[in-house]
Motif scaffolding. Sequence first.
Motif, mmCIF file in Angstrom:
data_model
loop_
_atom_site.group_PDB
_atom_site.id
_atom_site.type_symbol
_atom_site.label_atom_id
_atom_site.label_comp_id
_atom_site.label_asym_id
_atom_site.label_seq_id
_atom_site.Cartn_x
_atom_site.Cartn_y
_atom_site.Cartn_z
ATOM 1 N N TYR A 96 0.829 -1.215 0.000
ATOM 2 C CA TYR A 96 0.000 0.000 0.000
ATOM 3 C C TYR A 96 0.861 1.263 0.000
ATOM 4 O O TYR A 96 0.435 2.319 -0.479
ATOM 5 C CB TYR A 96 -0.936 -0.008 1.222
ATOM 6 N N SER A 153 1.644 4.187 -2.564
ATOM 7 C CA SER A 153 0.847 5.397 -2.710
ATOM 8 C C SER A 153 1.002 6.257 -1.459
ATOM 9 O O SER A 153 0.691 5.806 -0.353
ATOM 10 C CB SER A 153 -0.629 5.011 -2.874
ATOM 11 N N ASN A 175 -0.991 -3.802 -4.243
ATOM 12 C CA ASN A 175 -0.542 -2.405 -4.114
ATOM 13 C C ASN A 175 -1.581 -1.450 -3.553
ATOM 14 O O ASN A 175 -1.293 -0.273 -3.363
ATOM 15 C CB ASN A 175 -0.119 -1.845 -5.478
ATOM 16 N N TYR A 176 -2.802 -1.928 -3.357
ATOM 17 C CA TYR A 176 -3.851 -0.966 -2.993
ATOM 18 C C TYR A 176 -4.439 -1.242 -1.610
ATOM 19 O O TYR A 176 -5.606 -0.952 -1.356
ATOM 20 C CB TYR A 176 -4.997 -0.967 -4.016
ATOM 21 N N ASN A 206 4.750 -3.549 -12.236
ATOM 22 C CA ASN A 206 4.987 -2.641 -11.102
ATOM 23 C C ASN A 206 6.372 -2.767 -10.491
ATOM 24 O O ASN A 206 6.682 -2.116 -9.492
ATOM 25 C CB ASN A 206 3.896 -2.807 -10.043
ATOM 26 N N GLN A 250 -2.027 4.169 -13.059
ATOM 27 C CA GLN A 250 -2.374 3.087 -13.983
ATOM 28 C C GLN A 250 -3.303 3.680 -15.033
ATOM 29 O O GLN A 250 -4.386 4.145 -14.715
ATOM 30 C CB GLN A 250 -3.081 1.967 -13.232
ATOM 31 N N LEU A 306 1.941 2.302 -16.726
ATOM 32 C CA LEU A 306 2.180 2.449 -15.296
ATOM 33 C C LEU A 306 3.241 3.536 -15.144
ATOM 34 O O LEU A 306 4.358 3.267 -14.681
ATOM 35 C CB LEU A 306 2.662 1.139 -14.677
ATOM 36 N N PRO A 317 -4.678 3.856 -8.486
ATOM 37 C CA PRO A 317 -4.015 2.999 -7.501
ATOM 38 C C PRO A 317 -3.848 3.679 -6.142
ATOM 39 O O PRO A 317 -3.122 3.176 -5.290
ATOM 40 C CB PRO A 317 -2.650 2.738 -8.153
ATOM 41 N N HIS A 318 -4.531 4.807 -5.974
ATOM 42 C CA HIS A 318 -4.441 5.520 -4.695
ATOM 43 C C HIS A 318 -5.752 5.389 -3.913
ATOM 44 O O HIS A 318 -6.074 6.231 -3.072
ATOM 45 C CB HIS A 318 -4.067 6.987 -4.935
ATOM 46 N N TYR A 370 -8.414 2.319 -1.988
ATOM 47 C CA TYR A 370 -8.435 0.926 -1.552
ATOM 48 C C TYR A 370 -9.788 0.240 -1.767
ATOM 49 O O TYR A 370 -9.911 -0.958 -1.516
ATOM 50 C CB TYR A 370 -7.984 0.786 -0.090
ATOM 51 N N GLY A 408 -11.012 2.175 -7.053
ATOM 52 C CA GLY A 408 -9.817 1.702 -7.760
ATOM 53 C C GLY A 408 -10.093 1.648 -9.256
ATOM 54 O O GLY A 408 -9.189 1.730 -10.065
#
Length: 467
Positions: A31, A34, A81-82, A321, A338, A379, A407-408, A410, A415
């Motif tokens: 996470y 971000s 990543n989220y 990524n 993204q 990306l 991607p910022h 959750y 998303g």
Amino acid sequence: MADYAKIKQELDGIAVEDNPALVRQKSRDFYWYSPILKAELDNVTADLVVSPKSEEEVIRTLKVAFAHGVPVTPRGAGTGNYGQAMPLSGGIVLNLINMNKVKEIHPGRVICEPGIIIAELDKQTKAHSGQELRFHPSTAQTATIGGFIAGGSGGVGSIHWGGLRDLGNILRLRVVTMEAEPRVLELTAWDLQKVSHAYGTNGIITEVEMPLAPAYDWVDVLVGYDDFMDAVRFSDVLAHKNGLLLKEIAPIAAPIPYDYFPRHKPFIRHRGQSIVVVMVAPHSIDAFTALTERMKGEILYRSDKVESMKGIPHAYELAWNHTTLRALKVDPTFTYLQVQYPSPDHVAKVGKMVEIFGDEVPGHLEFIKFDGNMQCAGLPLVRYTTKERLEEIIKIHEDHGCPIFNPHRYTLEEGGMKQTDEVQLAFKKETDPQGLLNPGKMIAWENPSFDFKAGKNYLFPGLQAFA
Ligand code: FAD
């Protein structure tokens, strides 16, 4: 507050961890890519980590958690990543890494447990019958197949096969529901799409059946260009050459390769050189080389020509990524976006973004097959300054016809990858009536008046059309 001592007792015989430091460690994912999620989720932690070894232990755990009204957040390897695998409401992290057996391998398909590491799965199918997964995330060496299906989208091989969103790229999922008496569902075709990329909000995957493709000793190649747009145009031509068998095409703008790829830096001639990361089947290499020469690309590196690969990572670990990860390791002020650049004018759209943002948003693209057409996803790195500027960069992309999968955020909906609709919501009501699976990740569940249709373009479209 739930009675965790009693829960532990009731889970007797199943591996349970309650050491706060270890529980916290297993309550994180990536996470922190971000700056926004980092600030929002830094304090998130579970109360217990439960690590089942079998479907039967999963069922027992869910039954106990349901009886105590305790949330359960599944976890593979925590490389999302989220914040997908982060337990926003505490409770149990269900760590599936020990469910890692390959059960059956057949021509064209494999059946396995969800916790197997993807590279290990590929190793076993390759040794068995020269087969491998159609595509995998660049985290293949660390991520689980269950986590990929529930939290990922596509990756190395998507140039040929598309993504997890495409019908046929997952064959079957076995899923345990979160009820007083958990049920086991066998899902195929449209039905399994309710569970793919749903962050584990509607069931625990305990078995997967995935299609396989022939495995090759892929040759990693880096092609250099002094102008990023030349690299993009080369990639587009290459991607459209039907006869060449490729697994990856990723143009990456200068100065990223020179500044952040230390093991490959000796092969890159100068800081201004952009590269294209390519994976080529051995029998396509001559034709690929001929095309590259014709398009004035400079072959900087070939994995089949170096004396030793010692210390040199797979080329795919420069892409997807991993590009972001490598930049972040050196300069933590980077973040990323993204982006979709819809065909047929994807190259022109990339050109426009490069012209507008220059070095504030250094380019990184992934060529993929999307609904039968070749296009590119991006990306790009972002030299982060403020939240407001990031929002502005997103808006400028969208205003130019380049949708962002943010991607910022959750939640599934924000998303932007997974559209939740009536079908998705009805399935959640059926499989998780108390809303105990990974709470906080699905807005449609938390807010019944949420307007699903107000959304924009989603990578995994809603299921209503297929109901
Ligand atoms: P986790 O992060 O542990 O979980 C992901 C989600 O799935 C969570 O919501 C979790 O609750 C849920 N989940 C896990 N297991 C189960 C289960 N058995 N049942 C139900 N729900 C479950 N992603 C891509 O798609 N393509 C890429 O190329 C890619 N490259 C990456 C590169 C880097 C460097 C990093 C850090 C991330 C990248 N990712 C990529 C994101 C991520 O690595 C992948 O999606 C990965 O497959 C997730 O697997 P995992 O085991 O780590 O899942």
